[in-house]
Write an enzyme that holds these catalytic residues in place. Structure first.
Site, short mmCIF file in Angstrom:
data_model
loop_
_atom_site.label_atom_id
_atom_site.label_comp_id
_atom_site.label_asym_id
_atom_site.label_seq_id
_atom_site.Cartn_x
_atom_site.Cartn_y
_atom_site.Cartn_z
N CYS A 2 0.86 -1.25 -0.14
CA CYS A 2 0.14 0.07 0.27
C CYS A 2 0.86 1.08 0.01
O CYS A 2 2.19 1.23 0.16
CB CYS A 2 -1.02 0.20 1.09
SG CYS A 2 -1.92 -1.45 1.45
N ILE A 291 13.66 -11.46 -17.89
CA ILE A 291 13.87 -10.31 -18.63
C ILE A 291 15.26 -10.73 -19.49
O ILE A 291 16.21 -11.04 -18.47
CB ILE A 291 13.70 -9.06 -18.11
CG1 ILE A 291 12.26 -8.55 -17.80
CG2 ILE A 291 14.36 -7.84 -18.84
CD1 ILE A 291 11.37 -8.42 -19.05
#
Length: 631
Positions: A2, A291
């Site tokens: 959050c 990646i």
């Protein structure tokens, strides 16, 4: 995961405008797109943006305790919340939700400031206690989650998960600290003991801050540190079994989620270790992603594919090329402060890829710091042994001038690059390791800084706080000191900042099981011979994982998540390298000698020297200043 923000009045208690807190939270919406809330009372306001991970429907924030005494906003995850909850229930606590937020509230009411010692997790939270009229701020042990704070001119303290939350407040002064420029040009980031702006602070990892309305701002208090002063006495096979137990517990505890979960997989030892234990603990296929790069020497996707096949994961991969550096503006906006770790781009890309299928991803970050996996740590330990045999006079009167005179042969094979070794041996241990860790050494910084910037620094050198940290570390050897410095300085300032901002930019929660504090404490007690052997680090970790991973994964040369920026700045990005000396933004600061910058960029493009990291620092500084609008 959050975003949090808030205001607290020190001195005179004034009303807090809830819209002001809301604006501070709204700029953090990427950290929490699933919900938001603001709560205010005389002299205090708390705001929250929620990314729902656990107890999705039942734990909105700000959250009030059952007796309405305390209010919390919380960023992070508490992995042992069920065990803490059970203990608190046995002490009479009652709960209305199934999540970890309410457990923190109950822990505060039971143990006060010591509540953090009972929590195993990554967190930054703020609790306002109505009865005591205090605000309690806390950050996790290793600094996985960030927390910025500052005093404002109206007598209030403002805090937020990111600097942009503070920038949303109209009273924040936007004056650049010239010492932060020295810090940034040294390390490639602004370390946790400073911020790019005067008066803005970062709550240090493993610290808390207790604020009272009628008292001035106190100093943060440390509640945790890692010590290397004691060595385990058990036999190696028993330590190996204990290590595997710690790894299993660390990974399993971080697999608790009410949303889809996966892992980053580079094909290196660390991420492969995490995936191995995830596969062992999971009933279904583990989702993994990686990646790759368009420069073969930097691409590890084949190793990631090998591990994915070994554990039958649901694997996805994607390539990063130099033409994707149009995203520089976006990257600069994620970090607020200038941040020059070029691996931020592929880290962001792998987070984007992960977010297509999961909301939580486990990473292998932290093992190099905890288990001595960096070459620089091994070199430092070796140099410290040599240094102990050399008289001070020889080091200072002979090696130092030799190091200064020796050419910087970036193009030459590694054995011929003696300049750095001579300079390191000439200095003391902390000074040498600061040089090994820094991006731009002091002699180059003094060349590129203008006379005005040098004057504004008033003799300050970025290495000084780092050297003090190493000199006062709870350690027994040079290897210990290097690891301690990496855990306390490099890890929170660079690695964890990179992962937090890039993951939160796409609303993905990243978890680091290899930074479980019990695992880190265990690793710090390993004898040196079980950390480094044959000149290679992470010896015991690799030895223990032989039963899970093939040797060509465990013992191949360390590659790291390194972006091929040097090649790109000589090729497709050469225009950006040349343009930095003509930057109007940097010219307005007056911090640099533009003529010298032009010389360095041309030398790099011609292949005479490798100034890629310096040039990348300047490119990112230019873009960060433009985004912040502070120059």
């Amino acid at each position: 995961m959050c975003g949090i923000a808030g205001l607290f009045h020190l001195g005179t208690i004034k009303p807090v405008d809830p819209q002001r807190v809301k604006r501070m939270c709204d700029v953090l919406a990427h950290r929490g797109p699933d919900g938001s809330g603001v709560w205010t009372a005389p002299g205090v306001g708390l705001g929250h943006r929620r990314l729902s991970i656990i107890d999705i429907a039942g734990s909105p924030q700000p959250m009030q305790s059952a007796d309405e005494r305390a209010m919390i906003v919380f960023n992070g995850e508490i992995y042992n919340f069920r065990a803490v909850r059970k203990e608190l229930e046995e002490r009479g606590a009652q709960f209305r939700t199934e999540g970890d937020t309410e457990v923190i509230l109950a822990a505060w009411q039971q143990w006060g400031e010591d509540c953090v010692k009972h929590l195993d997790g990554m967190f930054a939270f703020a609790i306002y206690d109505r009865a005591d009229r205090t605000l309690f701020l806390a950050r996790d042990r290793l600094g996985v989650k960030p927390l910025f704070f500052t005093e404002l001119s109206d007598g209030s303290l403002a805090f937020a998960s990111e600097l942009k939350g503070l920038l949303a407040h109209p009273l924040l002064r936007r004056d650049v600290d010239p010492r932060a420029i020295e810090d940034y040009m040294t390390w490639g980031y602004v370390p946790d003991h400073r911020s790019i702006l005067y008066g803005v602070h970062k709550l240090p990892a493993g610290h808390t801050l207790l604020l009272k309305h009628d008292s001035p701002l106190p100093k943060p208090q440390q509640y945790w540190d890692v010590s290397f002063e004691r060595r385990h006495k058990a036999k190696p096979r028993d330590l190996e079994a204990e290590l595997l137990h710690h790894l299993q517990q660390a990974v399993e505890s971080r697999m608790v989620a009410d949303v889809p979960l996966g892992a980053f997989l580079s094909g290196g030892v660390d991420s492969s270790t995490v995936v191995a234990f995830m596969a062992e603990s999971s009933r279904g296929k583990v989702k993994t992603c990686s990646i790759g790069f368009d420069v073969e020497s930097a691409d590890e996707t084949s190793y990631a594919e090998q591990v994915a096949q070994l554990f039958n994961t649901d694997h996805a991969s994607r390539m990063v090329s130099s033409d994707q550096f149009d995203a520089i503006e976006t990257i600069a906006g994620m970090f607020d402060e200038p941040f020059a770790d070029a691996s931020a781009l592929p880290t962001w890309r792998v987070c984007q890829l992960a977010r297509e299928s999961v909301t939580v991803a486990l990473s292998g970050d932290g093992a190099d710091e905890a288990f001595a996996g960096y070459r620089r740590q091994v070199f430092h330990a070796h140099e410290e042994r040599i240094r102990s045999y050399l008289p001070d006079g020889l080091r200072h009167r002979v090696l130092k001038p030799l190091g200064n005179a020796f050419p910087k042969l970036d193009w030459a094979p590694r054995p011929l690059r003696a300049k750095t070794t001579l300079q390191s041996l000439a200095g003391n241990g902390p000074e040498a390791y600061a040089r090994a860790l820094s991006v731009t050494p002091p002699e180059i910084r003094m060349q590129v800084f203008s006379e005005d910037q040098i004057g504004l620094m008033r003799g300050y050198r970025a290495e000084h706080p780092f050297m003090d940290l190493m000199a006062n570390a709870p350690v027994r050897s040079g290897l210990d000191a290097a690891q301690y410095a990496d855990l306390k300085f490099w890890l929170p300032g660079d690695i964890l900042t990179k992962v937090d901002r890039t993951s939160m930019a796409v609303s993905l929660e990243a978890r680091e099981p290899l930074l479980d504090h019990r695992l880190v404490e265990f690793a710090a007690g390993l004898p040196e011979g079980l950390r480094v052997r044959g000149g290679q680090g992470k010896y015991m970790l690799k030895k223990a994982m032989e039963r899970y991973l093939p040797k060509d994964i465990l013992y191949r040369p360390k590659q790291g998540f390194v972006t091929p920026i040097a090649e790109w700045l000589r090729g497709p990005l050469a225009g950006k390298a040349r343009g930095i000396a003509k930057s109007a933004m940097l010219a307005r600061t007056g911090w640099f000698d533009n003529e010298k910058l032009a010389q360095l960029s041309e030398a790099h493009i011609a292949g005479k020297s490798d100034h890629s990291r310096l040039l990348w620092q300047l490119i990112m500084l230019d873009r960060s200043l433009a985004r912040l609008g502070i120059v």
